[in-house]
Design a protein around this motif. Structure first.
Motif, PDB file in Angstrom:
ATOM      1  N   GLN A   1       0.829  -1.199   0.000  1.00  0.00           N
ATOM      2  CA  GLN A   1       0.000   0.000   0.000  1.00  0.00           C
ATOM      3  C   GLN A   1       0.872   1.260   0.000  1.00  0.00           C
ATOM      4  OE1 GLN A   1      -3.086   0.352  -0.651  1.00  0.00           O
ATOM      5  NE2 GLN A   1      -3.455   2.462  -0.055  1.00  0.00           N
TER       6      GLN A   1
ATOM      7  N   GLN B   1       1.692   2.029  -3.396  1.00  0.00           N
ATOM      8  CA  GLN B   1       0.530   2.654  -4.057  1.00  0.00           C
ATOM      9  C   GLN B   1       0.538   4.169  -3.822  1.00  0.00           C
ATOM     10  OE1 GLN B   1      -1.882   1.172  -5.971  1.00  0.00           O
ATOM     11  NE2 GLN B   1      -0.829  -0.768  -5.773  1.00  0.00           N
ATOM     12  N   LEU B   2       0.880   4.556  -2.606  1.00  0.00           N
ATOM     13  CA  LEU B   2       0.945   5.993  -2.277  1.00  0.00           C
ATOM     14  C   LEU B   2       2.019   6.681  -3.103  1.00  0.00           C
ATOM     15  CD1 LEU B   2       0.791   6.376   1.612  1.00  0.00           C
ATOM     16  CD2 LEU B   2      -1.084   6.381  -0.014  1.00  0.00           C
TER      17      LEU B   2
ATOM     18  N   GLN C   1       3.114   5.873  -5.937  1.00  0.00           N
ATOM     19  CA  GLN C   1       2.700   5.978  -7.332  1.00  0.00           C
ATOM     20  C   GLN C   1       1.711   7.110  -7.564  1.00  0.00           C
ATOM     21  OE1 GLN C   1       1.640   2.275  -9.164  1.00  0.00           O
ATOM     22  NE2 GLN C   1       3.361   1.204  -8.256  1.00  0.00           N
ATOM     23  N   LEU C   2       1.080   7.565  -6.498  1.00  0.00           N
ATOM     24  CA  LEU C   2       0.131   8.671  -6.625  1.00  0.00           C
ATOM     25  C   LEU C   2       0.839  10.028  -6.606  1.00  0.00           C
ATOM     26  CD1 LEU C   2      -2.785   7.448  -4.363  1.00  0.00           C
ATOM     27  CD2 LEU C   2      -2.837   7.757  -6.828  1.00  0.00           C
ATOM     28  N   GLN C   3       2.130  10.002  -6.281  1.00  0.00           N
ATOM     29  CA  GLN C   3       2.897  11.241  -6.206  1.00  0.00           C
ATOM     30  C   GLN C   3       3.339  11.617  -7.611  1.00  0.00           C
ATOM     31  OE1 GLN C   3       5.049  12.165  -2.527  1.00  0.00           O
ATOM     32  NE2 GLN C   3       6.878  11.720  -3.734  1.00  0.00           N
ATOM     33  N   ASP C   4       3.130  12.865  -7.983  1.00  0.00           N
ATOM     34  CA  ASP C   4       3.575  13.312  -9.310  1.00  0.00           C
ATOM     35  C   ASP C   4       3.912  14.798  -9.257  1.00  0.00           C
ATOM     36  OD1 ASP C   4       0.123  13.046 -10.439  1.00  0.00           O
ATOM     37  OD2 ASP C   4       1.093  14.639  -9.298  1.00  0.00           O
TER      38      ASP C   4
ATOM     39  N   SER D   1       2.273  17.312 -10.129  1.00  0.00           N
ATOM     40  CA  SER D   1       1.207  18.200  -9.667  1.00  0.00           C
ATOM     41  C   SER D   1       1.058  18.122  -8.150  1.00  0.00           C
ATOM     42  CB  SER D   1      -0.125  17.824 -10.331  1.00  0.00           C
ATOM     43  OG  SER D   1      -0.609  16.602  -9.791  1.00  0.00           O
ATOM     44  N   ASN D   2       1.629  17.087  -7.548  1.00  0.00           N
ATOM     45  CA  ASN D   2       1.487  16.871  -6.112  1.00  0.00           C
ATOM     46  C   ASN D   2       2.728  16.168  -5.567  1.00  0.00           C
ATOM     47  OD1 ASN D   2      -1.415  15.659  -4.193  1.00  0.00           O
ATOM     48  ND2 ASN D   2       0.353  16.871  -3.607  1.00  0.00           N
TER      49      ASN D   2
ATOM     50  N   PHE E   1       2.822  14.488  -1.992  1.00  0.00           N
ATOM     51  CA  PHE E   1       1.630  13.730  -1.614  1.00  0.00           C
ATOM     52  C   PHE E   1       1.901  12.728  -0.492  1.00  0.00           C
ATOM     53  CE2 PHE E   1      -2.449  11.969  -1.760  1.00  0.00           C
ATOM     54  CZ  PHE E   1      -2.351  10.588  -1.753  1.00  0.00           C
TER      55      PHE E   1
ATOM     56  N   GLU F   1       2.454  14.400   2.740  1.00  0.00           N
ATOM     57  CA  GLU F   1       1.217  14.981   3.273  1.00  0.00           C
ATOM     58  C   GLU F   1       0.326  13.927   3.912  1.00  0.00           C
ATOM     59  OE1 GLU F   1       0.934  18.564  -0.044  1.00  0.00           O
ATOM     60  OE2 GLU F   1      -0.660  17.055   0.046  1.00  0.00           O
ATOM     61  N   VAL F   2       0.130  12.831   3.207  1.00  0.00           N
ATOM     62  CA  VAL F   2      -0.752  11.784   3.743  1.00  0.00           C
ATOM     63  C   VAL F   2      -0.160  11.199   5.028  1.00  0.00           C
ATOM     64  CG1 VAL F   2      -1.874   9.574   3.332  1.00  0.00           C
ATOM     65  CG2 VAL F   2      -1.537  11.129   1.451  1.00  0.00           C
TER      66      VAL F   2
END
Lengths: 158, 152
Positions: B26, B29-30, B32-35, B37-38, B41, B44-45
């Motif tokens: 998991q 997964q986090l 991979q959500l970082q890019d 634009s963010n 991320f 932050e989470v």
């Protein structure tokens, strides 16, 4: 937020607006990001009451259904203090204006009786947490079912 | 240390954390959500997770100290902690929460207190490790590099 590079615009679709309901701050942040990755507009609510208020079907005197509001899908956690996701689902399905909006339930617990009662009450899907991107990608088909909740046709894709 | 060395250290450290069971997929997964634009991320989470956990551990301490322990309340807090640790991939914390919930079900005060100590311990370990990981991220970015994901 019209974007020519949105993954929806190539099909002539407007970006769907998803209402995400979860009492966990961490999970709200996560689901919001997952949905934004699918080029959705996202509104989050921290509990069922807030969600109903947002939809204009809360119990407060003076909340009237918002004819201008466009919500294409609602995704909600099951276990929330106060109103559970199941109870929220029921209220949405009881609303003449909002009942057509697809509702997806999320839960960290795999309880068959829980899953069945949600599906029987009209939930589109029941998903296990934690969600990953591919889970949310699978929900795209539900987001385009309803064009305009208050007077749209319901296109069955199931 | 140059960017490449820092990036390698970052990947190796994340891999070790996964191998040792502190983090699971998991967390990947986090990442991979970082890019672009963010780019913060994950930080932050995880920061939200730290704040939330501090609050929950505090509540748990207070609830378990009372004369008549309200196990429903304890269980509700542990359920929240189990959920959020699971959402960020903090596997060991999540696993202790599972045992903790069993103690709640049995209305076992001593067991619950032990679990609370254990969860505090696991949380403090993973927090230190994640903070180190973020410091590596900062160093990579400062050196002009980008943050790799561990399974690349």
């Amino acid at each position: 937020m019209a974007s020519s590079s949105s993954s929806w615009s190539s099909n002539g679709e407007e970006e769907p607006h998803v209402l995400a309901v979860d009492d966990s701050v961490v999970d709200r942040k996560l689901i919001e990001k997952l949905l934004k990755r699918e080029d959705c507009k996202v509104t989050t609510a921290e509990n069922g009451l807030r969600a109903l208020e947002y939809l204009g079907i809360g119990d407060e005197k003076g909340t009237t259904p918002n004819q201008e509001l466009k919500v294409n899908m609602i995704i909600t956690d099951y276990c929330m203090p106060g109103m559970t996701g199941y109870e929220l689902l029921k209220k949405i399905k009881q609303s003449s204006t909002m009942k057509e909006i697809p509702v997806v339930i999320m839960s960290s617990e795999n309880v068959p009786t829980r899953i069945n009662k949600c599906l029987e009450e009209g939930a589109e899907e029941f998903m296990l947490k934690p969600l990953c991107q591919s889970d949310v990608t699978k929900l795209r088909c539900h987001m385009t079912k309803v064009r305009n909740p208050s007077n749209g046709r319901f296109c069955l894709g199931r | 240390m140059d960017v490449n060395q820092l990036q390698k250290r970052f990947i190796d450290y994340t891999t070790t954390l996964v191998q040792e069971g502190f983090l699971d997929d998991q967390f990947n997964q986090l990442q991979q959500l970082q890019d672009e634009s963010n780019p913060d991320f994950v930080f932050e989470v995880v920061s939200v997770f730290f704040q939330d956990t501090d609050r929950l551990l505090n509540e748990l301490g207070k609830t378990l100290e009372l004369q008549n322990v309200d196990f429903k309340k304890v269980d509700a807090h542990v359920h929240q902690l189990k959920g959020s640790s699971s959402s960020i991939g903090a596997q060991k914390v999540r696993n202790v929460c599972i045992a903790f919930r069993n103690c709640c079900e049995e209305q076992n005060i001593e067991g619950s207190l032990r679990c609370l100590q254990q969860v505090k311990h696991e949380y403090s370990l993973v927090k230190n490790k994640l903070e180190y990981l973020f410091s590596l991220e900062q160093q990579i970015l400062a050196a002009g590099g980008s943050i790799p994901t561990w399974n690349e």
